[in-house]
Design a protein around this motif. Structure first.
Motif, PDB file in Angstrom:
ATOM      1  N   ALA A 192       3.361  53.982 -12.130  1.00 15.85           N
ATOM      2  CA  ALA A 192       4.525  54.489 -11.399  1.00 15.85           C
ATOM      3  C   ALA A 192       5.031  53.419 -10.440  1.00 15.85           C
ATOM      4  O   ALA A 192       4.239  52.661  -9.867  1.00 15.85           O
ATOM      5  N   CYS A 193       6.366  53.337 -10.262  1.00 15.67           N
ATOM      6  CA  CYS A 193       6.932  52.248  -9.446  1.00 15.67           C
ATOM      7  C   CYS A 193       6.728  52.475  -7.954  1.00 15.67           C
ATOM      8  O   CYS A 193       6.605  51.518  -7.191  1.00 15.67           O
ATOM      9  N   GLY A 194       6.724  53.734  -7.523  1.00 10.21           N
ATOM     10  CA  GLY A 194       6.549  54.030  -6.096  1.00 10.21           C
ATOM     11  C   GLY A 194       7.811  53.852  -5.271  1.00 10.21           C
ATOM     12  O   GLY A 194       7.804  54.095  -4.058  1.00 10.21           O
ATOM     13  N   LYS A 195       8.913  53.448  -5.902  1.00  8.40           N
ATOM     14  CA  LYS A 195      10.124  53.123  -5.149  1.00  8.40           C
ATOM     15  C   LYS A 195      11.328  53.991  -5.495  1.00  8.40           C
ATOM     16  O   LYS A 195      12.254  54.106  -4.694  1.00  8.40           O
ATOM     17  N   CYS A 196      11.353  54.576  -6.685  1.00  5.83           N
ATOM     18  CA  CYS A 196      12.485  55.421  -7.057  1.00  5.83           C
ATOM     19  C   CYS A 196      12.412  56.745  -6.282  1.00  5.83           C
ATOM     20  O   CYS A 196      11.383  57.070  -5.689  1.00  5.83           O
ATOM     21  N   GLY A 197      13.512  57.482  -6.275  1.00  8.73           N
ATOM     22  CA  GLY A 197      13.546  58.741  -5.522  1.00  8.73           C
ATOM     23  C   GLY A 197      12.460  59.710  -5.951  1.00  8.73           C
ATOM     24  O   GLY A 197      11.858  60.398  -5.119  1.00  8.73           O
ATOM     25  N   ALA A 198      12.198  59.776  -7.267  1.00  9.42           N
ATOM     26  CA  ALA A 198      11.183  60.706  -7.783  1.00  9.42           C
ATOM     27  C   ALA A 198       9.801  60.353  -7.240  1.00  9.42           C
ATOM     28  O   ALA A 198       9.041  61.225  -6.810  1.00  9.42           O
ATOM     29  N   CYS A 199       9.471  59.057  -7.266  1.00  8.38           N
ATOM     30  CA  CYS A 199       8.167  58.615  -6.741  1.00  8.38           C
ATOM     31  C   CYS A 199       8.063  58.858  -5.235  1.00  8.38           C
ATOM     32  O   CYS A 199       7.028  59.326  -4.745  1.00  8.38           O
ATOM     33  N   GLN A 200       9.134  58.537  -4.517  1.00  7.86           N
ATOM     34  CA  GLN A 200       9.090  58.676  -3.054  1.00  7.86           C
ATOM     35  C   GLN A 200       8.899  60.140  -2.645  1.00  7.86           C
ATOM     36  O   GLN A 200       8.131  60.433  -1.732  1.00  7.86           O
ATOM     37  N   GLU A 201       9.586  61.034  -3.347  1.00  5.68           N
ATOM     38  CA  GLU A 201       9.450  62.455  -3.018  1.00  5.68           C
ATOM     39  C   GLU A 201       8.047  62.952  -3.351  1.00  5.68           C
ATOM     40  O   GLU A 201       7.460  63.745  -2.619  1.00  5.68           O
ATOM     41  N   ARG A 202       7.508  62.476  -4.474  1.00  7.92           N
ATOM     42  CA  ARG A 202       6.145  62.854  -4.870  1.00  7.92           C
ATOM     43  C   ARG A 202       5.118  62.354  -3.844  1.00  7.92           C
ATOM     44  O   ARG A 202       4.249  63.119  -3.399  1.00  7.92           O
ATOM     45  N   LEU A 203       5.223  61.092  -3.470  1.00 11.21           N
ATOM     46  CA  LEU A 203       4.282  60.515  -2.509  1.00 11.21           C
ATOM     47  C   LEU A 203       4.366  61.230  -1.155  1.00 11.21           C
ATOM     48  O   LEU A 203       3.343  61.470  -0.504  1.00 11.21           O
ATOM     49  N   GLU A 204       5.586  61.572  -0.764  1.00 13.04           N
ATOM     50  CA  GLU A 204       5.797  62.309   0.490  1.00 13.04           C
ATOM     51  C   GLU A 204       5.112  63.672   0.438  1.00 13.04           C
ATOM     52  O   GLU A 204       4.485  64.106   1.410  1.00 13.04           O
ATOM     53  N   ALA A 205       5.212  64.340  -0.721  1.00 12.89           N
ATOM     54  CA  ALA A 205       4.596  65.660  -0.880  1.00 12.89           C
ATOM     55  C   ALA A 205       3.078  65.580  -0.742  1.00 12.89           C
ATOM     56  O   ALA A 205       2.453  66.416  -0.074  1.00 12.89           O
ATOM     57  N   PHE A 206       2.475  64.547  -1.341  1.00 15.34           N
ATOM     58  CA  PHE A 206       1.021  64.390  -1.235  1.00 15.34           C
ATOM     59  C   PHE A 206       0.620  64.070   0.209  1.00 15.34           C
ATOM     60  O   PHE A 206      -0.347  64.633   0.732  1.00 15.34           O
ATOM     61  N   LYS A 207       1.373  63.179   0.829  1.00 16.04           N
ATOM     62  CA  LYS A 207       1.068  62.786   2.207  1.00 16.04           C
ATOM     63  C   LYS A 207       1.115  63.991   3.146  1.00 16.04           C
ATOM     64  O   LYS A 207       0.216  64.190   3.980  1.00 16.04           O
ATOM     65  N   LEU A 208       2.160  64.820   3.008  1.00  8.63           N
ATOM     66  CA  LEU A 208       2.333  65.963   3.906  1.00  8.63           C
ATOM     67  C   LEU A 208       1.391  67.119   3.575  1.00  8.63           C
ATOM     68  O   LEU A 208       1.272  68.067   4.345  1.00  8.63           O
ATOM     69  N   ASN A 209       0.722  67.034   2.421  1.00 13.07           N
ATOM     70  CA  ASN A 209      -0.329  67.999   2.096  1.00 13.07           C
ATOM     71  C   ASN A 209      -1.715  67.411   2.359  1.00 13.07           C
ATOM     72  O   ASN A 209      -2.727  67.983   1.945  1.00 13.07           O
ATOM     73  N   ASN A 210      -1.735  66.238   3.040  1.00 11.88           N
ATOM     74  CA  ASN A 210      -2.990  65.546   3.364  1.00 11.88           C
ATOM     75  C   ASN A 210      -3.834  65.264   2.131  1.00 11.88           C
ATOM     76  O   ASN A 210      -5.062  65.420   2.143  1.00 11.88           O
TER      77      ASN A 210
END
Length: 218
Positions: A192-210
């Protein structure tokens, strides 16, 4: 006999959660995936694996022949995938013209022919900013049309329409789901690139769910 439901299943984390939610609610699930010429067609491999593991009927329908009618989107055309958050204007290039109306129409046809009463899809509030076909007003109109489009009424079900990806992930974690079995990135590369909107939203969701996202990133 259980009530049948068709689930539009892309292989991403939202539809993965919807799929498992429908199964948990006791529906006899028929999973339906589409190859519409998307750049991230890799997601269909994840969908295929999950459905085989769950032992549920799964159709992957190749509609890539209509790709030339869906021009102008960075997901289906030779246009660079933008980087940044979904709320940025640049992410509008990822809108595929009329995609959900097309996919829902075919899913409803499949539901009618299979005697299923519902079609589930994973629209959520995070999509509302740039995807018109994920907004409540679109879902409302589609529900109305699909109730009268055939002799059998079909209900469009969007369990997360007013919830964010953060809340979707929280529900999935509550169900004990393994998100390493999902693909989200718009770039269909090895990682995964980690930079597109889909990746950023996914990473944010994991972060905010600890939680830590189990996918590998570039």
């Amino acid at each position: 006999m259980s009530e049948k439901a068709v689930v539009i299943y892309s292989g991403g984390m939202d539809s993965f959660t919807v799929l498992n939610l429908a199964i948990n609610q006791g529906y006899e699930v028929l999973a339906l995936s589409f190859n519409y010429g998307q750049r991230h067609v890799k997601e269909l491999d994840y969908a295929k694996f999950v459905c085989a593991e769950l032992n549920i009927p799964h159709k992957i329908v190749d509609i890539s022949a209509i790709n030339s009618l869906l021009a102008g989107s960075s997901l289906t055309d030779d246009i660079e995938i933008p980087e940044g958050h979904y709320e940025e204007d640049s992410m509008k290039s990822t809108v595929v013209p009329n995609r959900n109306m097309i996919l829902l129409s075919m899913a409803v046809a499949y539901a009618i022919s299979s005697e299923a009463t519902k079609v589930f899809y994973g629209a959520h509030s995070g999509d509302h900013a740039i995807y018109p076909d994920c907004r409540p007003e679109f879902v409302e109109k589609m529900k109305a049309v699909c109730a009268i489009a055939d002799y059998q009424a079909t209900d469009i079900v969007t369990p997360f329409l007013h919830q964010s990806k953060i809340e979707i992930l929280a529900k999935g974690l509550e169900l004990g789901l393994d998100y390493s079995k999902t693909w989200t990135c718009y770039n269909g590369r090895e990682k995964a690139c980690g930079k597109c909107g889909a990746c950023q939203e996914r990473l944010e969701a994991f972060k905010l769910n600890n939680q830590t996202d189990p996918l590998d990133y570039e």
